[in-house]
Design an enzyme around this catalytic site. Sequence first.
Site, PDB file in Angstrom:
ATOM      1  CE  LYS A  60      -3.928   1.916   2.661  1.00  0.00           C
ATOM      2  NZ  LYS A  60      -4.812   1.648   3.826  1.00  0.00           N
TER       3      LYS A  60
ATOM      4  CB  SER B 226      -8.416   0.573   5.669  1.00  0.00           C
ATOM      5  OG  SER B 226      -9.116   1.765   5.915  1.00  0.00           O
TER       6      SER B 226
ATOM      7  CB  SER C 243      -8.013   3.456   2.791  1.00  0.00           C
ATOM      8  OG  SER C 243      -7.181   2.898   3.810  1.00  0.00           O
TER       9      SER C 243
END
Length: 479
Positions: free
Chosen positions: A80, A174, A150
């Site tokens: 990420k 997330s 996210s």
Amino acid sequence: MAHLHELSLVEASARIASGSLTPLELTEAVLARIAAVDGVVGAFVTVTAEEALREAALATAEIVAGSYRGPLHGIPVAYKDLIDTAGVATTASSRVREHHVPEADAAVVAALKRAGMVMVGKTHTHEFAYGGVTPTTRNPWDPGRMVGGSSGGSAAAVSYGGALAAVGTDTAGSIRIPASLCGVVGFKPTYGRVSRTGVASLAWSLDHVGPLARTVTDAAWMLNAMAGHDVRDPGSVTARVQDFAAGIDDGVEGLRLGIPVNYFTERIDPETARMVAAAVATLVEQGAVVVPMEIPQAEHFGAVITGIMMPEASAYHRRTLRDTPELYTDEVRGLLEVGETILATDYIDALRFRQSLKAAWRDAVVALDVDVVVTPTVFTTALPADDPVYRWDDGRVDSASVGYGRLSIPGNLFGLPTLQVPCGFSTSGLPVGVQIMGRPFADQTVLRVGRSVERVQAASAGEDPAAPHTVPARAPGLQ
């Protein structure tokens, strides 16, 4: 036979260990998959193809020479874009950090490098992880639908074969939300298990780092390398790091499953509720015991996490919000500005109330002698990207940005080990997930229950229990 990019980490590792597959061959296949479909999905901010091929060639040479580091050696992984990678831009999917190139790896990247994993790129996040949508990324099962967030890029990449595993962050769901919507496994370990050094923060007292993968065992193997105490992270714990995959196939005989009768049963899509109930039924068939439980004071979960997250996020961004506010998206800048209006006394009250809620949850679990709490991961499947709203029969609506995180909040408020596992597909062919929450530091138990769900799902589909769910050919552009 599965394509190389469709292999689980466990399957690929076995082939590499046997000599029937090299890390270079595997990495080449994954990079080809990214080149073929990421233009549709948009999972990656940056693809590090040249670096990945060099790392894969080195891993291949090491293994041939007898220097095999273990089951992660030569496995392609994505990170990420909140997670620092030395020499590779880490932008948080924001213009604020458009030119940020870290000099050092985050602790988790360094750990996985030591284990021999090969980085193929950085994946999109909702800007600074402050949202549950990941607007840059589409769902591999249906590119007309959203991916969640996210850690949406990480989930999408694993789902379509752009990496065999990925690392995400989880502040209010997330990791688990996009993992559910994309049909992969996502695990948020106990708070403090995995170092956050070198990871951009959303809310320091809620942030977790964890793996996304094709199978539960894949995630456990990742956690084995990621977990450990780090003096640089003030939230890091000194708890002993065990083999999280040990006993993962031992089944659930005698385990007590807390099944909520409130909160997690409210405003749930009926098809999702039925599928999660079916997954629970398979655990009962394997010897688990259902224990109905009332979740105490659940009506306060949303307000308390908001009262903590917003001021912590605004404190982290205070300087750049003053210096370059125009570089933020309107959405995130607005949230940060609102966070600055929350009084310090209100923040302290939220922290205190959190402890009260945590104690009430613990007391309920202990009183009923519950091993894990089993719920839906999200209230529905992936919503259309151009109309991210769920409409109930009575006229009420739930937006993705609010509704998707509702069921994942307790895991972060209380720092509980929490796993998302696919439990089937809706009638429209979209993934549905089940969420398993354990007691603090009972990460192994949570993974064992998830593995039991996974084995039944694989058997019912006529698959090898270790096989991943693959992206269907019907998805436009993803054949």
